[in-house]
Write an enzyme that holds these catalytic residues in place. Structure first.
Site, PDB file in Angstrom:
ATOM      1  N   ARG A  80       0.863  -1.179   0.000  1.00  0.00           N
ATOM      2  CA  ARG A  80       0.000   0.000   0.000  1.00  0.00           C
ATOM      3  C   ARG A  80       0.904   1.235   0.000  1.00  0.00           C
ATOM      4  O   ARG A  80       1.646   1.463   0.952  1.00  0.00           O
ATOM      5  CB  ARG A  80      -0.901  -0.008   1.237  1.00  0.00           C
ATOM      6  CG  ARG A  80      -1.705   1.243   1.396  1.00  0.00           C
ATOM      7  CD  ARG A  80      -2.658   1.225   2.589  1.00  0.00           C
ATOM      8  NE  ARG A  80      -3.284   2.530   2.661  1.00  0.00           N
ATOM      9  CZ  ARG A  80      -3.179   3.363   3.687  1.00  0.00           C
ATOM     10  NH1 ARG A  80      -2.542   3.013   4.787  1.00  0.00           N
ATOM     11  NH2 ARG A  80      -3.732   4.557   3.633  1.00  0.00           N
ATOM     12  N   HIS A 124      -2.864  11.044   0.799  1.00  0.00           N
ATOM     13  CA  HIS A 124      -2.302  10.817   2.133  1.00  0.00           C
ATOM     14  C   HIS A 124      -1.618  12.121   2.554  1.00  0.00           C
ATOM     15  O   HIS A 124      -0.412  12.168   2.772  1.00  0.00           O
ATOM     16  CB  HIS A 124      -1.345   9.626   2.104  1.00  0.00           C
ATOM     17  CG  HIS A 124      -1.032   9.032   3.451  1.00  0.00           C
ATOM     18  ND1 HIS A 124      -1.173   7.685   3.733  1.00  0.00           N
ATOM     19  CD2 HIS A 124      -0.578   9.594   4.595  1.00  0.00           C
ATOM     20  CE1 HIS A 124      -0.806   7.448   4.985  1.00  0.00           C
ATOM     21  NE2 HIS A 124      -0.438   8.599   5.531  1.00  0.00           N
ATOM     22  N   GLU A 169      -7.278   8.514   6.351  1.00  0.00           N
ATOM     23  CA  GLU A 169      -7.523   9.151   7.638  1.00  0.00           C
ATOM     24  C   GLU A 169      -8.025  10.590   7.514  1.00  0.00           C
ATOM     25  O   GLU A 169      -7.336  11.536   7.920  1.00  0.00           O
ATOM     26  CB  GLU A 169      -6.255   9.115   8.500  1.00  0.00           C
ATOM     27  CG  GLU A 169      -5.737   7.713   8.747  1.00  0.00           C
ATOM     28  CD  GLU A 169      -4.483   7.658   9.632  1.00  0.00           C
ATOM     29  OE1 GLU A 169      -3.920   8.733   9.919  1.00  0.00           O
ATOM     30  OE2 GLU A 169      -4.079   6.564  10.023  1.00  0.00           O
ATOM     31  N   ASN A 295      -7.280   1.719   9.991  1.00  0.00           N
ATOM     32  CA  ASN A 295      -5.960   1.892  10.590  1.00  0.00           C
ATOM     33  C   ASN A 295      -6.137   1.800  12.091  1.00  0.00           C
ATOM     34  O   ASN A 295      -6.894   2.571  12.686  1.00  0.00           O
ATOM     35  CB  ASN A 295      -5.376   3.257  10.226  1.00  0.00           C
ATOM     36  CG  ASN A 295      -5.023   3.353   8.749  1.00  0.00           C
ATOM     37  OD1 ASN A 295      -5.143   2.376   7.997  1.00  0.00           O
ATOM     38  ND2 ASN A 295      -4.593   4.535   8.326  1.00  0.00           N
ATOM     39  N   TYR A 297      -4.174   1.558  15.849  1.00  0.00           N
ATOM     40  CA  TYR A 297      -2.945   1.681  16.636  1.00  0.00           C
ATOM     41  C   TYR A 297      -3.172   1.465  18.128  1.00  0.00           C
ATOM     42  O   TYR A 297      -2.350   0.864  18.805  1.00  0.00           O
ATOM     43  CB  TYR A 297      -2.310   3.065  16.411  1.00  0.00           C
ATOM     44  CG  TYR A 297      -1.695   3.171  15.040  1.00  0.00           C
ATOM     45  CD1 TYR A 297      -0.394   2.750  14.803  1.00  0.00           C
ATOM     46  CD2 TYR A 297      -2.430   3.652  13.959  1.00  0.00           C
ATOM     47  CE1 TYR A 297       0.178   2.810  13.546  1.00  0.00           C
ATOM     48  CE2 TYR A 297      -1.868   3.717  12.689  1.00  0.00           C
ATOM     49  CZ  TYR A 297      -0.561   3.298  12.480  1.00  0.00           C
ATOM     50  OH  TYR A 297      -0.003   3.339  11.232  1.00  0.00           O
ATOM     51  N   GLU A 354      -3.373  -0.135   8.153  1.00  0.00           N
ATOM     52  CA  GLU A 354      -2.191   0.240   8.928  1.00  0.00           C
ATOM     53  C   GLU A 354      -2.311  -0.355  10.321  1.00  0.00           C
ATOM     54  O   GLU A 354      -3.393  -0.342  10.923  1.00  0.00           O
ATOM     55  CB  GLU A 354      -2.058   1.769   9.099  1.00  0.00           C
ATOM     56  CG  GLU A 354      -1.650   2.512   7.867  1.00  0.00           C
ATOM     57  CD  GLU A 354      -1.524   4.023   8.103  1.00  0.00           C
ATOM     58  OE1 GLU A 354      -1.241   4.440   9.250  1.00  0.00           O
ATOM     59  OE2 GLU A 354      -1.717   4.760   7.125  1.00  0.00           O
TER      60      GLU A 354
HETATM   61  O1  IFM Z   1       2.729   7.666   9.962  1.00  0.00           O
HETATM   62  C1  IFM Z   1       1.349   7.704  10.149  1.00  0.00           C
HETATM   63  C2  IFM Z   1       0.615   7.536   8.832  1.00  0.00           C
HETATM   64  O2  IFM Z   1       0.993   8.492   7.911  1.00  0.00           O
HETATM   65  C3  IFM Z   1      -0.872   7.654   9.056  1.00  0.00           C
HETATM   66  N1  IFM Z   1      -1.318   6.782  10.108  1.00  0.00           N
HETATM   67  C4  IFM Z   1      -0.590   6.780  11.344  1.00  0.00           C
HETATM   68  C5  IFM Z   1       0.895   6.617  11.089  1.00  0.00           C
HETATM   69  C6  IFM Z   1       1.668   6.617  12.429  1.00  0.00           C
HETATM   70  O3  IFM Z   1       1.445   7.811  13.115  1.00  0.00           O
END
Ligand code: IFM
Length: 454
Positions: A80, A124, A169, A295, A297, A354
């Site tokens: 990606r 992005h 995002e 995404n 985290y 992500e």
């Molecule tokens: O690096 C970023 C990415 O560009 C978008 N999502 C979160 C990642 C980590 O912060």
């Protein structure tokens, strides 16, 4: 060596890595690329740690063949990447720069030649600066240029790209860019941020017909950053604050895309700051998606607060493990999030577009990078993903963030998310232990089956 039994995933599930144009490419003044809002932001003193810029980044624009070879050696099945709008249409509107598109054309063919499926994100965060000068995302006039840009890219790359995401995002583009001032263009105004969010979503939906016409066999979707949100206590006020944060962060994007309306509670809470929306906009935004990119985290814990926002972020539990970003490592949140999405929405197939972590990795005396923390992070998130599949959520692929260390926005190069270490002085790439772990993990998964068109 793996420390946990590795789950296996269905045949056809794709294992990939992700990057983004401004974070890795460098070459900001080559082959006709125009300036983006991130070039401007980086050049503004005090905005990015250590005064770092994306001018060179990982120099991927020149080293892309070596980087693709590296991916092939790791055995990744999908990549990606994002396309830089200022390379393709340097002024934001008007003439298409063939040399800019040539780069992505070569990249896509290079991926295919190595047996790696291309997944492209159109936006992005590197908005052409002339479009910001014209008003940026809070300006409704930005929708047409985005459609023209999406048309140009998909016309050229077509079905060679397996999946196109319009936006990465949009919460970050809108709120970090126009609300909190942490990202380019660095404005601080809630109403502008909300208007930006609406135009981002509108541009996404408006671009879909051209994208589908140009690449009928590709999947078309959007990528959201989503946070499972929990109240800090059992108190009703904390529960209400968590619900509002969920509305601000998650539902404000999910509801219009998947239900065709903004959430009523948030619309009421925003009052005069709510965006101007024209008749028909929500029908455009809610056009069917072939996939939702998620995404993931960490999670959010939210408490009621007497301040103007009415809520604040509570710290994770005292014994919580955190990454170098300070983000709690909370793998089960991935399961919880996916199960909740599946329960609350008529969900298209999902890709985890992500997932990853920053740690202060440095090569040891032997030159190796022993990022055991990242291996543990990935193992547990992959296991959490398997749990979600086990509970019936239709997830089709996973992209680790990121292939290699890169420009982490306002943190500059200080935060390393890569599976591959980058020495920015020499541009040497060194696969970390996590890269070897991921390669080994992928090798143990069922062989990639040929996939029917979307
Ligand atoms: O690096 C970023 C990415 O560009 C978008 N999502 C979160 C990642 C980590 O912060």
């Amino acid at each position: 060596m793996p420390t946990e039994p590795l789950p296996t995933f269905p045949p056809g599930f794709r294992w990939g890595v992700a990057t983004a144009s401004y974070q890795i490419e460098g070459a900001v003044a080559e082959d006709g690329r125009g300036p983006s809002i991130w070039d401007t932001f980086c050049a503004t003193p005090g905005k990015v740690a250590d005064g770092d810029t994306g001018d060179v980044a990982c120099d991927h624009y020149h080293r892309w063949e070596d980087d693709l070879d590296l991916m092939q050696r790791l055995g990744v099945q999908a990549y990606r990447f994002s396309v830089a709008w200022p390379r393709v249409i340097p002024d934001g509107t008007g003439a298409v720069n063939a040399r800019g598109l040539d780069f992505y054309d070569r990249l896509v063919d290079g991926l295919l030649a190595r047996g790696i499926e291309p997944y492209a994100t159109l936006y992005h965060w590197d908005l052409p600066q002339p479009l910001q000068d014209a008003g940026g995302w809070p300006w409704r006039g930005i929708v047409e240029p985005f459609v023209a840009y999406a048309d140009a890219v998909t016309r050229r790359l077509g079905d060679r790209v397996r999946g196109y995401a319009t936006l990465n995002e949009p919460w970050c583009s809108a709120h970090l860019g126009y609300g909190f001032g942490e990202h380019a263009p660095g404005l601080r105004d809630l109403a502008q941020a909300l208007q930006a969010s609406h135009h981002l979503l509108l541009a996404h939906g408006a671009a879909l017909p051209a994208m589908r016409a140009n690449a009928p066999a590709a999947r078309h979707g959007i990528v959201l950053n989503l946070y499972p949100t929990f109240p800090a206590s059992d108190a009703p006020a904390d529960a209400a604050a968590a619900r509002r944060f969920d509305g601000f962060f998650n539902r404000w994007y999910l509801d219009p895309l998947l239900r065709g309306r903004y959430p009523d509670d948030m619309w009421a809470a925003y009052g005069a700051d709510a965006p101007a929306v024209e008749d028909g906009d929500l029908e455009v935004i809610a056009r069917p998606l072939d996939f939702l990119g998620v995404n993931y985290y960490s999670r959010s814990i939210v408490a009621a607060d007497p301040g103007p926002q009415g809520l604040s972020m509570a710290p994770p539990p005292a014994d919580a493990e955190r990454t170098e970003m300070g983000w709690e490592v909370y793998p089960q949140g991935l399961t919880e999030l996916l199960v909740r999405l599946d329960r609350d929405y008529d969900l298209p197939p999902v890709f985890i577009t992500e997932n990853g972590a920053a740690y202060p990795d440095a090569p040891g005396a032997d030159g190796r990078v022993d990022d055991a923390d990242r291996v543990r992070y990935l193992e547990r998130h992959v296991a959490a993903l398997a749990d979600a599949l086990g509970q019936g959520v239709d997830v089709r692929g996973y992209f680790a963030w990121s292939l290699m260390d890169n420009f982490e926005w306002s943190h500059g190069y200080a935060k390393r998310f890569g599976l591959v270490h980058v020495d920015y002085a020499t541009q040497a790439r060194t696969p970390k232990r996590s890269a070897r772990w991921y390669a080994d993990f992928i090798a143990r998964q069922p062989a990639v089956a040929a996939e029917a068109p979307a």
